[in-house]
Scaffold this active site. Structure first.
Site, PDB file in Angstrom:
ATOM      1  N   ASP A  50       0.843  -1.203   0.000  1.00  0.00           N
ATOM      2  CA  ASP A  50       0.000   0.000   0.000  1.00  0.00           C
ATOM      3  C   ASP A  50       0.880   1.256   0.000  1.00  0.00           C
ATOM      4  O   ASP A  50       0.377   2.378  -0.104  1.00  0.00           O
ATOM      5  CB  ASP A  50      -1.014  -0.008   1.146  1.00  0.00           C
ATOM      6  CG  ASP A  50      -0.371   0.061   2.513  1.00  0.00           C
ATOM      7  OD1 ASP A  50       0.876  -0.020   2.612  1.00  0.00           O
ATOM      8  OD2 ASP A  50      -1.118   0.183   3.512  1.00  0.00           O
ATOM      9  N   SER A  51       2.205   1.056   0.044  1.00  0.00           N
ATOM     10  CA  SER A  51       3.139   2.172  -0.189  1.00  0.00           C
ATOM     11  C   SER A  51       2.866   2.819  -1.543  1.00  0.00           C
ATOM     12  O   SER A  51       3.263   3.954  -1.788  1.00  0.00           O
ATOM     13  CB  SER A  51       4.593   1.676  -0.132  1.00  0.00           C
ATOM     14  OG  SER A  51       4.759   0.517  -0.935  1.00  0.00           O
ATOM     15  N   ASP A  89      -1.162  -6.297  -0.457  1.00  0.00           N
ATOM     16  CA  ASP A  89      -1.211  -5.640   0.857  1.00  0.00           C
ATOM     17  C   ASP A  89      -2.640  -5.175   1.134  1.00  0.00           C
ATOM     18  O   ASP A  89      -3.195  -4.357   0.392  1.00  0.00           O
ATOM     19  CB  ASP A  89      -0.291  -4.419   0.783  1.00  0.00           C
ATOM     20  CG  ASP A  89       0.336  -4.070   2.113  1.00  0.00           C
ATOM     21  OD1 ASP A  89       0.094  -4.787   3.100  1.00  0.00           O
ATOM     22  OD2 ASP A  89       1.095  -3.074   2.137  1.00  0.00           O
ATOM     23  N   LYS A 117      -1.072  -9.581   2.838  1.00  0.00           N
ATOM     24  CA  LYS A 117      -0.343  -9.127   4.023  1.00  0.00           C
ATOM     25  C   LYS A 117      -1.244  -8.181   4.794  1.00  0.00           C
ATOM     26  O   LYS A 117      -1.979  -7.396   4.193  1.00  0.00           O
ATOM     27  CB  LYS A 117       0.939  -8.396   3.608  1.00  0.00           C
ATOM     28  CG  LYS A 117       1.679  -7.741   4.775  1.00  0.00           C
ATOM     29  CD  LYS A 117       3.044  -7.251   4.388  1.00  0.00           C
ATOM     30  CE  LYS A 117       3.098  -5.842   3.846  1.00  0.00           C
ATOM     31  NZ  LYS A 117       2.556  -4.807   4.759  1.00  0.00           N
ATOM     32  N   GLU A 119      -1.287  -5.571   8.451  1.00  0.00           N
ATOM     33  CA  GLU A 119      -0.476  -4.943   9.491  1.00  0.00           C
ATOM     34  C   GLU A 119      -1.095  -5.139  10.869  1.00  0.00           C
ATOM     35  O   GLU A 119      -2.310  -4.949  11.033  1.00  0.00           O
ATOM     36  CB  GLU A 119      -0.359  -3.433   9.228  1.00  0.00           C
ATOM     37  CG  GLU A 119       0.412  -3.095   7.969  1.00  0.00           C
ATOM     38  CD  GLU A 119       0.636  -1.588   7.792  1.00  0.00           C
ATOM     39  OE1 GLU A 119       0.301  -0.796   8.703  1.00  0.00           O
ATOM     40  OE2 GLU A 119       1.145  -1.210   6.725  1.00  0.00           O
ATOM     41  N   GLU A 181       9.291  -4.384  10.564  1.00  0.00           N
ATOM     42  CA  GLU A 181       9.714  -3.064  10.075  1.00  0.00           C
ATOM     43  C   GLU A 181      10.266  -2.188  11.198  1.00  0.00           C
ATOM     44  O   GLU A 181       9.633  -2.045  12.257  1.00  0.00           O
ATOM     45  CB  GLU A 181       8.521  -2.364   9.392  1.00  0.00           C
ATOM     46  CG  GLU A 181       8.885  -0.988   8.863  1.00  0.00           C
ATOM     47  CD  GLU A 181       7.885  -0.414   7.855  1.00  0.00           C
ATOM     48  OE1 GLU A 181       6.987  -1.145   7.402  1.00  0.00           O
ATOM     49  OE2 GLU A 181       8.047   0.777   7.532  1.00  0.00           O
TER      50      GLU A 181
HETATM   51  O1  KIV Z   1       3.479  -1.088   1.690  1.00  0.00           O
HETATM   52  C1  KIV Z   1       4.633  -1.532   1.644  1.00  0.00           C
HETATM   53  O2  KIV Z   1       5.385  -1.324   0.680  1.00  0.00           O
HETATM   54  C2  KIV Z   1       5.094  -2.316   2.787  1.00  0.00           C
HETATM   55  C3  KIV Z   1       6.551  -2.632   2.855  1.00  0.00           C
HETATM   56  C4  KIV Z   1       7.319  -1.429   3.164  1.00  0.00           C
HETATM   57  C5  KIV Z   1       6.829  -3.763   3.763  1.00  0.00           C
HETATM   58  O3  KIV Z   1       4.313  -2.666   3.625  1.00  0.00           O
END
Ligand code: KIV
Length: 264
Positions: A50-51, A89, A117, A119, A181
């Site tokens: 989600d970056s 994500d 994934k 969080e 992280e």
């Molecule tokens: O969103 C993302 O790119 C991430 C990584 C930095 C692990 O969660």
């Protein structure tokens, strides 16, 4: 060796890599051409993180990222992916209840992700997804979706104990792997030793089972800020600007298009 000759990575092959002490490599990607490049490079895992909200879409935080954003980019990466293990994500507020989490996770799988994934220490959600055959990667330490600052986590003894405990709980809940992280390297090593599942560090030191970085940081096309844990392997932003400037000059000067670019 090109990534494609190594064959498709799976939960099982990633687990074996940990057992055999082979480092696991992961990068983010958000589009088809990058997925093609990473597949050729030998990368084991791709994260559609989600970056993308910040490095690609220009949002001010990852909280603005929607399921639609994530699914569009995960599908694009999946179209270019042949051999990497592809993780989608789950965005902010997309896993508030087991039912909502499962519906959204299944949407990721339906567009080509191998796993999702999420969080934080959401044990019940993880159990529910894993119970419905959705492979889940956990993410502990600094969790940007809910973070109010970007300081290193787990520096005090109590905070370190808490993270060791969360890691064990997420493994027990069924996560096949864990992103760690922004924690001190000693804690990254302790968590890695304690777990049977592979840990993938980002700012968690060299003793994690693998490493992940954001692609736009790695190739130098995100210029807003660079965390300490980033290593930049190329600086493409000035090159891209140079190309755009040269194009502007050529068009304005009547140099482009030349004869060779014309249909006669
Ligand atoms: O969103 C993302 O790119 C991430 C990584 C930095 C692990 O969660």
């Amino acid at each position: 060796m090109s990534g494609e000759t190594l064959g498709k990575r799976t939960v099982e092959s990633l687990r074996q890599m940990k057992q055999q002490g082979q480092k696991i490599t992961m990068l983010t990607a958000y589009d088809y051409p990058t997925a093609r490049i990473l597949n050729r490079s030998g990368i084991d895992m791709i994260l559609v993180g989600d970056s993308l909200g910040m490095v690609l879409l220009g949002y001010s935080s990852t909280q603005e990222v929607t399921m639609d954003d994530m699914l569009r980019h995960t599908a694009a990466v999946a179209r270019g992916n042949t051999c990497c293990f592809l993780v989608g994500d789950m965005p902010y507020l997309s896993y508030e209840s087991p039912k909502q989490a499962l519906e959204n996770a299944q949407r990721f799988l339906s567009v080509g992700a191998d796993a999702v994934k999420l969080e934080g220490n959401y044990k019940e959600i993880v159990q529910h997804l894993v119970g419905h055959q959705v492979p889940v990667m956990g993410h502990i330490g600094l969790t940007p979706q809910t973070a109010t600052n970007f300081k290193v986590r787990g520096r005090t003894e109590a905070a370190a104990r808490q993270l060791l405990c969360e890691a064990a709980e997420l493994q027990d809940a069924g996560c096949f792997s864990l992103v760690i992280e922004s924690v001190p390297r000693k804690l990254g090593a302790q968590i890695t030793q304690q777990l049977d599942i592979p840990t993938i560090g980002i700012g968690a030191g060299p003793d994690c089972d693998g490493q992940v970085l954001v692609w736009h940081d790695v190739v130098g096309i995100f210029e807003e800020f660079t965390p300490r844990f980033v290593k930049r392997y190329a600086l493409l932003a000035p090159e891209m600007e140079k190309a755009a400037r040269a194009y502007v000059e050529d068009v304005r000067g009547g140099i482009f298009p030349g004869d060779e670019h014309c249909y006669n």
